[in-house]
Design a protein around this motif. Structure first.
Motif, PDB file in Angstrom:
ATOM      1  N   GLY A  77       0.804  -1.212   0.000  1.00 29.17           N
ATOM      2  CA  GLY A  77       0.000   0.000   0.000  1.00 29.17           C
ATOM      3  C   GLY A  77       0.838   1.263   0.000  1.00 29.17           C
ATOM      4  O   GLY A  77       0.522   2.239  -0.696  1.00 29.17           O
ATOM      5  N   HIS A  78       1.914   1.258   0.786  1.00 30.88           N
ATOM      6  CA  HIS A  78       2.820   2.411   0.805  1.00 30.88           C
ATOM      7  C   HIS A  78       3.454   2.635  -0.559  1.00 30.88           C
ATOM      8  O   HIS A  78       3.573   3.759  -1.030  1.00 30.88           O
ATOM      9  N   VAL A  79       3.870   1.559  -1.189  1.00 35.43           N
ATOM     10  CA  VAL A  79       4.492   1.667  -2.511  1.00 35.43           C
ATOM     11  C   VAL A  79       3.513   2.286  -3.505  1.00 35.43           C
ATOM     12  O   VAL A  79       3.843   3.223  -4.245  1.00 35.43           O
ATOM     13  N   ILE A  80       2.291   1.776  -3.498  1.00 34.93           N
ATOM     14  CA  ILE A  80       1.285   2.223  -4.467  1.00 34.93           C
ATOM     15  C   ILE A  80       0.913   3.683  -4.229  1.00 34.93           C
ATOM     16  O   ILE A  80       0.820   4.477  -5.176  1.00 34.93           O
ATOM     17  N   GLU A  81       0.688   4.051  -2.957  1.00 36.90           N
ATOM     18  CA  GLU A  81       0.344   5.444  -2.646  1.00 36.90           C
ATOM     19  C   GLU A  81       1.484   6.385  -3.054  1.00 36.90           C
ATOM     20  O   GLU A  81       1.258   7.444  -3.648  1.00 36.90           O
ATOM     21  N   ALA A  82       2.705   5.987  -2.730  1.00 36.76           N
ATOM     22  CA  ALA A  82       3.854   6.818  -3.085  1.00 36.76           C
ATOM     23  C   ALA A  82       3.968   7.018  -4.588  1.00 36.76           C
ATOM     24  O   ALA A  82       4.385   8.085  -5.055  1.00 36.76           O
ATOM     25  N   MET A  83       3.580   6.015  -5.358  1.00 36.00           N
ATOM     26  CA  MET A  83       3.724   6.132  -6.803  1.00 36.00           C
ATOM     27  C   MET A  83       2.774   7.174  -7.393  1.00 36.00           C
ATOM     28  O   MET A  83       3.117   7.820  -8.389  1.00 36.00           O
ATOM     29  N   TRP A  84       1.584   7.364  -6.803  1.00 41.12           N
ATOM     30  CA  TRP A  84       0.774   8.454  -7.366  1.00 41.12           C
ATOM     31  C   TRP A  84       1.263   9.814  -6.898  1.00 41.12           C
ATOM     32  O   TRP A  84       1.108  10.806  -7.624  1.00 41.12           O
ATOM     33  N   PHE A  85       1.896   9.865  -5.733  1.00 39.05           N
ATOM     34  CA  PHE A  85       2.547  11.116  -5.325  1.00 39.05           C
ATOM     35  C   PHE A  85       3.663  11.478  -6.319  1.00 39.05           C
ATOM     36  O   PHE A  85       3.753  12.615  -6.792  1.00 39.05           O
ATOM     37  N   ILE A 102       7.035  18.263 -13.235  1.00 42.07           N
ATOM     38  CA  ILE A 102       8.347  18.583 -13.818  1.00 42.07           C
ATOM     39  C   ILE A 102       8.461  18.108 -15.265  1.00 42.07           C
ATOM     40  O   ILE A 102       9.533  18.173 -15.854  1.00 42.07           O
ATOM     41  N   LYS A 103       7.348  17.602 -15.809  1.00 41.57           N
ATOM     42  CA  LYS A 103       7.284  17.179 -17.222  1.00 41.57           C
ATOM     43  C   LYS A 103       8.332  16.103 -17.552  1.00 41.57           C
ATOM     44  O   LYS A 103       9.100  16.222 -18.503  1.00 41.57           O
ATOM     45  N   SER A 104       8.324  15.038 -16.755  1.00 40.99           N
ATOM     46  CA  SER A 104       9.257  13.937 -16.979  1.00 40.99           C
ATOM     47  C   SER A 104       8.501  12.653 -17.310  1.00 40.99           C
ATOM     48  O   SER A 104       8.019  11.959 -16.416  1.00 40.99           O
ATOM     49  N   GLN A 105       8.393  12.370 -18.589  1.00 44.98           N
ATOM     50  CA  GLN A 105       7.714  11.140 -19.009  1.00 44.98           C
ATOM     51  C   GLN A 105       8.415   9.883 -18.501  1.00 44.98           C
ATOM     52  O   GLN A 105       7.751   8.942 -18.049  1.00 44.98           O
ATOM     53  N   PRO A 106       9.761   9.810 -18.522  1.00 43.85           N
ATOM     54  CA  PRO A 106      10.418   8.612 -17.987  1.00 43.85           C
ATOM     55  C   PRO A 106      10.077   8.366 -16.515  1.00 43.85           C
ATOM     56  O   PRO A 106       9.891   7.213 -16.114  1.00 43.85           O
ATOM     57  N   LEU A 107       9.981   9.434 -15.723  1.00 43.11           N
ATOM     58  CA  LEU A 107       9.629   9.271 -14.316  1.00 43.11           C
ATOM     59  C   LEU A 107       8.197   8.759 -14.183  1.00 43.11           C
ATOM     60  O   LEU A 107       7.926   7.852 -13.386  1.00 43.11           O
ATOM     61  N   ILE A 108       7.290   9.315 -14.959  1.00 38.42           N
ATOM     62  CA  ILE A 108       5.895   8.870 -14.929  1.00 38.42           C
ATOM     63  C   ILE A 108       5.810   7.389 -15.304  1.00 38.42           C
ATOM     64  O   ILE A 108       5.129   6.594 -14.643  1.00 38.42           O
ATOM     65  N   ASP A 109       6.506   7.010 -16.365  1.00 39.21           N
ATOM     66  CA  ASP A 109       6.491   5.616 -16.811  1.00 39.21           C
ATOM     67  C   ASP A 109       7.005   4.678 -15.717  1.00 39.21           C
ATOM     68  O   ASP A 109       6.454   3.587 -15.504  1.00 39.21           O
ATOM     69  N   LYS A 110       8.050   5.117 -15.020  1.00 37.21           N
ATOM     70  CA  LYS A 110       8.631   4.272 -13.971  1.00 37.21           C
ATOM     71  C   LYS A 110       7.665   4.122 -12.796  1.00 37.21           C
ATOM     72  O   LYS A 110       7.549   3.036 -12.210  1.00 37.21           O
ATOM     73  N   THR A 111       6.944   5.188 -12.441  1.00 34.04           N
ATOM     74  CA  THR A 111       5.983   5.080 -11.338  1.00 34.04           C
ATOM     75  C   THR A 111       4.879   4.075 -11.678  1.00 34.04           C
ATOM     76  O   THR A 111       4.456   3.299 -10.817  1.00 34.04           O
ATOM     77  N   ILE A 112       4.439   4.091 -12.919  1.00 37.20           N
ATOM     78  CA  ILE A 112       3.372   3.169 -13.334  1.00 37.20           C
ATOM     79  C   ILE A 112       3.872   1.726 -13.271  1.00 37.20           C
ATOM     80  O   ILE A 112       3.174   0.828 -12.794  1.00 37.20           O
ATOM     81  N   GLU A 113       5.100   1.519 -13.736  1.00 37.37           N
ATOM     82  CA  GLU A 113       5.682   0.172 -13.707  1.00 37.37           C
ATOM     83  C   GLU A 113       5.798  -0.342 -12.274  1.00 37.37           C
ATOM     84  O   GLU A 113       5.424  -1.483 -11.968  1.00 37.37           O
ATOM     85  N   ILE A 114       6.297   0.497 -11.369  1.00 35.87           N
ATOM     86  CA  ILE A 114       6.458   0.084  -9.969  1.00 35.87           C
ATOM     87  C   ILE A 114       5.102  -0.167  -9.323  1.00 35.87           C
ATOM     88  O   ILE A 114       4.924  -1.130  -8.571  1.00 35.87           O
ATOM     89  N   ALA A 115       4.126   0.706  -9.604  1.00 39.09           N
ATOM     90  CA  ALA A 115       2.794   0.544  -9.024  1.00 39.09           C
ATOM     91  C   ALA A 115       2.161  -0.765  -9.456  1.00 39.09           C
ATOM     92  O   ALA A 115       1.574  -1.496  -8.640  1.00 39.09           O
ATOM     93  N   LEU A 116       2.277  -1.092 -10.732  1.00 39.18           N
ATOM     94  CA  LEU A 116       1.732  -2.370 -11.220  1.00 39.18           C
ATOM     95  C   LEU A 116       2.450  -3.554 -10.578  1.00 39.18           C
ATOM     96  O   LEU A 116       1.818  -4.551 -10.207  1.00 39.18           O
ATOM     97  N   ASN A 117       3.765  -3.430 -10.432  1.00 38.32           N
ATOM     98  CA  ASN A 117       4.523  -4.489  -9.745  1.00 38.32           C
ATOM     99  C   ASN A 117       3.996  -4.704  -8.324  1.00 38.32           C
ATOM    100  O   ASN A 117       3.824  -5.841  -7.873  1.00 38.32           O
ATOM    101  N   ALA A 118       3.764  -3.583  -7.616  1.00 35.87           N
ATOM    102  CA  ALA A 118       3.354  -3.659  -6.209  1.00 35.87           C
ATOM    103  C   ALA A 118       1.958  -4.252  -6.064  1.00 35.87           C
ATOM    104  O   ALA A 118       1.697  -5.044  -5.144  1.00 35.87           O
ATOM    105  N   ILE A 119       1.045  -3.873  -6.960  1.00 37.81           N
ATOM    106  CA  ILE A 119      -0.318  -4.424  -6.890  1.00 37.81           C
ATOM    107  C   ILE A 119      -0.300  -5.920  -7.169  1.00 37.81           C
ATOM    108  O   ILE A 119      -0.913  -6.720  -6.446  1.00 37.81           O
TER     109      ILE A 119
END
Length: 395
Positions: A238-246, A254-271
């Motif tokens: 839950g902490h991982v997933i919440e942190a990823m939307w933050f 900051i307009k960083s597509q690579p960062l956004i992509d990485k958050t989505i990947e980590i969130a899916l991993n955590a779920i």
């Protein structure tokens, strides 16, 4: 109407027609001040102690609604009611926020928990947007300075850890700061905000993130390396997933597509890692090596974990159009609304057993207040109002 927009309407209706009226009706303490949070299934108060982080969260909640939804006077009055209580009784002589008080504001537990400070700061910053009293901004800024000063030893003199043997750092504070940095940016120096954003992105996405597993650990050594012990092996999905939307919000800022992509990947991993394949829902704790966790509540299903996952998947789908995120959103929606929502007496339950049965029939307590559920409903409502917007242009 598009299916996702129907979800938006549903979440809006639940927020404004169920959750907020419940807290407006049952939580205000007109005798001692502040809010009651220990509410049973029907909304009856079963304990009158006041927990500072829940008081600050509720000040934030009603201020946010006033600022972002509608300037309803009753919402502003509700926010200021809690703020008045916090101003009078919440801090010690050094400006640190206690953990808990009795009904009338006498301290019960010392200011060992920095999250009391985090949510007090967040609450007063939001209230300052609603009513621009200098006092509110001063409290928020002074508290934030204390938080930064305590970053490396959050519990201060109340820390029970023996120094030098196993010096770990915890994920919770950089996680909270990734959200707090945006919540306070209207009252902080822009350079400080930008520096803080860089710092927390680095901490969350490089120090605590473990590339081998694709997950984030709750505790690591000071240099970011793995500690093979109970604390070091701990994963809180839950902490991982919440942190990823933050962090996703910061990536958009900051307009960083690579960062956004990485958050989505980590969130899916955590779920996928946290999902209980036998009974559904997300497990509370897991051990990264598969050993038995030390937390006896490891297999419970908690309200905040599931609603934060809904927010994360809604945002991820909106910014990427990724069908996996949409599928997970709908799967989470089905589980969460079926098991947590109390259709009979209003509001939502907080604690389920592994099978998804209600474990505690409370609507609020020492840890659950007027925060995660209404914030999540608001976030999903606003996110899904609009068509998904692929942010490839941010690259």
């Amino acid at each position: 109407m598009d299916k996702m927009k129907k979800y938006s309407e549903l979440y809006k209706e639940e927020l404004l027609g169920n959750i907020i009226p419940f807290w407006m009706k049952h939580s205000k303490d007109n005798v001692g001040g502040g809010y009651f949070t220990c509410l049973d299934q029907h909304g009856k108060v079963f304990d009158k102690d006041k927990f500072i982080w829940l008081q600050g969260r509720q000040v934030w909640m009603f201020s946010m609604l006033y600022n972002n939804v509608e300037a309803r006077q009753e919402w502003l009055e509700m926010a200021e009611h809690g703020a008045d209580f916090l101003k009078k009784y919440g801090r010690d002589a050094e400006g640190n926020w206690y953990f808990s008080l009795d009904q009338h504001g006498k301290p019960l537990i010392q200011p060992y928990n920095i999250f009391s400070d985090c949510f007090a700061s967040m609450g007063f910053a939001a209230l300052y947007k609603a009513n621009s009293k200098d006092e509110y901004a001063d409290i928020a800024k002074n508290t934030f300075e204390n938080i930064i000063n305590r970053r490396n030893n959050t519990k201060g003199k109340y820390n029970k850890i023996y120094p030098g043997t196993r010096d770990l750092k915890n994920f919770s504070l950089p996680m909270i700061l990734s959200n707090l940095s945006l919540e306070l940016e209207h009252i902080l120096d822009p350079k400080l905000v930008n520096t803080l954003i860089e710092d927390v992105i680095h901490e969350v996405m490089e120090v605590f993130y473990q590339p081998e597993s694709g997950l984030i650990l709750e505790n690591v050594y000071q240099d970011g390396t793995f500690a093979d012990c109970f604390e070091g092996r701990l994963v809180n999905p839950g902490h991982v997933i919440e942190a990823m939307w933050f962090i996703m919000d910061l990536g958009i800022r900051i307009k960083s597509q690579p960062l956004i992509d990485k958050t989505i990947e980590i969130a899916l991993n955590a779920i996928e890692y946290g999902w209980d394949k036998d009974f559904g829902g997300i497990l509370y704790f897991k051990d990264i090596k598969g050993y038995p966790p030390q937390q006896l509540e490891w297999d419970q299903k908690l309200w905040w974990v599931h609603v934060e996952a809904l927010v994360c998947m809604a945002k991820a789908y909106h910014v990427s159009g990724n069908e996996r995120c949409k599928i997970w959103f709908e799967k989470l929606h089905e589980y969460t609304w079926k098991h947590f929502r109390d259709a009979e007496y209003g509001e939502w339950f907080g604690y389920l057993n592994r099978k998804g049965e209600v474990l505690l029939p409370l609507k609020g307590g020492k840890w659950k207040g007027c925060f995660h559920i209404p914030r999540a409903l608001y976030q999903v409502w606003k996110t899904l109002e609009h068509e998904p917007a692929n942010l490839v242009a941010l690259k």
